[in-house]
Write a protein that holds these residues in place. Structure first.
Motif, PDB file in Angstrom:
ATOM      1  N   ASP A 153       2.027  -9.942   8.425  1.00  0.00           N
ATOM      2  CA  ASP A 153       3.297  -9.242   8.666  1.00  0.00           C
ATOM      3  C   ASP A 153       4.114  -9.132   7.378  1.00  0.00           C
ATOM      4  O   ASP A 153       4.653  -8.066   7.059  1.00  0.00           O
ATOM      5  N   GLU A 154       4.196 -10.230   6.644  1.00  0.00           N
ATOM      6  CA  GLU A 154       4.962 -10.250   5.399  1.00  0.00           C
ATOM      7  C   GLU A 154       4.381  -9.264   4.388  1.00  0.00           C
ATOM      8  O   GLU A 154       5.114  -8.517   3.731  1.00  0.00           O
ATOM      9  N   ALA A 155       3.062  -9.236   4.279  1.00  0.00           N
ATOM     10  CA  ALA A 155       2.415  -8.335   3.321  1.00  0.00           C
ATOM     11  C   ALA A 155       2.632  -6.871   3.706  1.00  0.00           C
ATOM     12  O   ALA A 155       2.938  -6.042   2.842  1.00  0.00           O
ATOM     13  N   VAL A 156       2.474  -6.559   4.984  1.00  0.00           N
ATOM     14  CA  VAL A 156       2.671  -5.181   5.433  1.00  0.00           C
ATOM     15  C   VAL A 156       4.104  -4.738   5.147  1.00  0.00           C
ATOM     16  O   VAL A 156       4.332  -3.637   4.631  1.00  0.00           O
TER      17      VAL A 156
ATOM     18  N   LEU B 141       7.737   1.106  -4.448  1.00  0.00           N
ATOM     19  CA  LEU B 141       7.392   0.308  -5.623  1.00  0.00           C
ATOM     20  C   LEU B 141       8.552   0.278  -6.606  1.00  0.00           C
ATOM     21  O   LEU B 141       9.257   1.277  -6.793  1.00  0.00           O
ATOM     22  N   GLY B 142       8.715  -0.863  -7.239  1.00  0.00           N
ATOM     23  CA  GLY B 142       9.697  -0.996  -8.299  1.00  0.00           C
ATOM     24  C   GLY B 142       9.042  -0.744  -9.651  1.00  0.00           C
ATOM     25  O   GLY B 142       7.808  -0.624  -9.755  1.00  0.00           O
ATOM     26  N   GLY B 143       9.832  -0.703 -10.679  1.00  0.00           N
ATOM     27  CA  GLY B 143       9.316  -0.475 -12.025  1.00  0.00           C
ATOM     28  C   GLY B 143       8.333  -1.543 -12.463  1.00  0.00           C
ATOM     29  O   GLY B 143       7.318  -1.244 -13.110  1.00  0.00           O
ATOM     30  N   GLU B 144       8.602  -2.788 -12.102  1.00  0.00           N
ATOM     31  CA  GLU B 144       7.706  -3.882 -12.464  1.00  0.00           C
ATOM     32  C   GLU B 144       6.354  -3.738 -11.750  1.00  0.00           C
ATOM     33  O   GLU B 144       5.301  -3.984 -12.348  1.00  0.00           O
ATOM     34  N   ASP B 145       6.390  -3.333 -10.486  1.00  0.00           N
ATOM     35  CA  ASP B 145       5.149  -3.120  -9.734  1.00  0.00           C
ATOM     36  C   ASP B 145       4.301  -2.038 -10.406  1.00  0.00           C
ATOM     37  O   ASP B 145       3.091  -2.199 -10.585  1.00  0.00           O
ATOM     38  N   ARG B 146       4.937  -0.959 -10.782  1.00  0.00           N
ATOM     39  CA  ARG B 146       4.223   0.148 -11.440  1.00  0.00           C
ATOM     40  C   ARG B 146       3.644  -0.303 -12.778  1.00  0.00           C
ATOM     41  O   ARG B 146       2.525   0.073 -13.136  1.00  0.00           O
TER      42      ARG B 146
ATOM     43  N   ARG C 251     -11.878  -8.116   0.845  1.00  0.00           N
ATOM     44  CA  ARG C 251     -12.309  -7.990  -0.546  1.00  0.00           C
ATOM     45  C   ARG C 251     -11.158  -7.466  -1.407  1.00  0.00           C
ATOM     46  O   ARG C 251     -11.357  -6.685  -2.328  1.00  0.00           O
ATOM     47  N   PHE C 252      -9.959  -7.916  -1.079  1.00  0.00           N
ATOM     48  CA  PHE C 252      -8.788  -7.430  -1.795  1.00  0.00           C
ATOM     49  C   PHE C 252      -8.819  -7.819  -3.272  1.00  0.00           C
ATOM     50  O   PHE C 252      -8.372  -7.047  -4.118  1.00  0.00           O
ATOM     51  N   ASP C 253      -9.348  -8.990  -3.598  1.00  0.00           N
ATOM     52  CA  ASP C 253      -9.407  -9.402  -4.995  1.00  0.00           C
ATOM     53  C   ASP C 253     -10.268  -8.454  -5.814  1.00  0.00           C
ATOM     54  O   ASP C 253      -9.882  -8.027  -6.906  1.00  0.00           O
ATOM     55  N   GLU C 254     -11.417  -8.075  -5.271  1.00  0.00           N
ATOM     56  CA  GLU C 254     -12.293  -7.131  -5.965  1.00  0.00           C
ATOM     57  C   GLU C 254     -11.627  -5.765  -6.093  1.00  0.00           C
ATOM     58  O   GLU C 254     -11.743  -5.096  -7.123  1.00  0.00           O
ATOM     59  N   TRP C 255     -10.940  -5.362  -5.048  1.00  0.00           N
ATOM     60  CA  TRP C 255     -10.238  -4.083  -5.043  1.00  0.00           C
ATOM     61  C   TRP C 255      -9.173  -4.051  -6.137  1.00  0.00           C
ATOM     62  O   TRP C 255      -9.089  -3.104  -6.921  1.00  0.00           O
ATOM     63  N   MET C 256      -8.355  -5.102  -6.201  1.00  0.00           N
ATOM     64  CA  MET C 256      -7.290  -5.167  -7.197  1.00  0.00           C
ATOM     65  C   MET C 256      -7.877  -5.193  -8.609  1.00  0.00           C
ATOM     66  O   MET C 256      -7.361  -4.546  -9.518  1.00  0.00           O
ATOM     67  N   GLU C 257      -8.955  -5.933  -8.777  1.00  0.00           N
ATOM     68  CA  GLU C 257      -9.616  -6.009 -10.081  1.00  0.00           C
ATOM     69  C   GLU C 257     -10.141  -4.629 -10.486  1.00  0.00           C
ATOM     70  O   GLU C 257      -9.948  -4.180 -11.619  1.00  0.00           O
ATOM     71  N   HIS C 258     -10.804  -3.950  -9.567  1.00  0.00           N
ATOM     72  CA  HIS C 258     -11.362  -2.623  -9.832  1.00  0.00           C
ATOM     73  C   HIS C 258     -10.269  -1.619 -10.205  1.00  0.00           C
ATOM     74  O   HIS C 258     -10.468  -0.751 -11.062  1.00  0.00           O
ATOM     75  N   GLU C 259      -9.125  -1.747  -9.551  1.00  0.00           N
ATOM     76  CA  GLU C 259      -8.018  -0.820  -9.809  1.00  0.00           C
ATOM     77  C   GLU C 259      -7.202  -1.206 -11.044  1.00  0.00           C
ATOM     78  O   GLU C 259      -6.304  -0.475 -11.445  1.00  0.00           O
TER      79      GLU C 259
ATOM     80  N   LEU D 193       3.173  -8.379  -5.934  1.00  0.00           N
ATOM     81  CA  LEU D 193       2.360  -7.770  -4.890  1.00  0.00           C
ATOM     82  C   LEU D 193       0.918  -8.266  -4.924  1.00  0.00           C
ATOM     83  O   LEU D 193       0.313  -8.502  -3.882  1.00  0.00           O
ATOM     84  N   ARG D 194       0.372  -8.426  -6.116  1.00  0.00           N
ATOM     85  CA  ARG D 194      -1.011  -8.929  -6.194  1.00  0.00           C
ATOM     86  C   ARG D 194      -1.076 -10.344  -5.636  1.00  0.00           C
ATOM     87  O   ARG D 194      -2.043 -10.701  -4.955  1.00  0.00           O
ATOM     88  N   ASP D 195      -0.067 -11.169  -5.912  1.00  0.00           N
ATOM     89  CA  ASP D 195      -0.023 -12.524  -5.344  1.00  0.00           C
ATOM     90  C   ASP D 195       0.040 -12.468  -3.824  1.00  0.00           C
ATOM     91  O   ASP D 195      -0.634 -13.234  -3.135  1.00  0.00           O
ATOM     92  N   LEU D 196       0.846 -11.561  -3.306  1.00  0.00           N
ATOM     93  CA  LEU D 196       0.989 -11.413  -1.858  1.00  0.00           C
ATOM     94  C   LEU D 196      -0.332 -10.985  -1.222  1.00  0.00           C
ATOM     95  O   LEU D 196      -0.754 -11.538  -0.200  1.00  0.00           O
ATOM     96  N   VAL D 197      -1.010 -10.025  -1.833  1.00  0.00           N
ATOM     97  CA  VAL D 197      -2.303  -9.568  -1.326  1.00  0.00           C
ATOM     98  C   VAL D 197      -3.340 -10.688  -1.450  1.00  0.00           C
ATOM     99  O   VAL D 197      -4.172 -10.874  -0.570  1.00  0.00           O
TER     100      VAL D 197
END
Length: 93
Positions: free
Chosen positions: A8-11, A18-23, A60-68, A75-79
């Motif tokens: 729920d928190e992540a969704v 997105l904020g500037g830091e997220d981008r 497989r969110f870690d692999e997804w984030m790494e690939h991207e 946000l990456r910590d939350l995911v």
């Protein structure tokens, strides 16, 4: 915090613009939306069919984030928390 609460928190966080830091960390609107939808789908499955269904989810969110190319940050910590929670729940299911 329980599994569904983590989802729920992540969704909720990923629905926000997105904020500037997220981008700066590599997030795009499309990526944010795709990740939010995937987490939301997992959450819906668990709510509808029970948390025992977690053993059928393959996060497989870690692999997804790494690939991207997403850099460490809020946000990456939350995911990452979502993935860890799903993996831990699978181990006890």
């Amino acid at each position: 915090m329980g599994l569904l609460a983590v989802l729920d928190e992540a969704v909720a966080a990923l629905k926000a613009p997105l904020g500037g830091e997220d981008r700066a960390q590599g997030w795009t609107d499309d990526l944010r939306r795709e990740v939010q939808e995937e987490i939301s789908t997992n959450r819906s499955v668990l709510r509808r069919h029970g948390t025992g269904m977690v053993r059928h989810l393959r996060p497989r969110f870690d692999e997804w984030m790494e690939h991207e190319g997403v850099q460490p940050g809020r946000l990456r910590d939350l995911v990452g928390d979502v993935q860890r929670s799903l993996v831990e729940a699978r181990a006890t299911a």
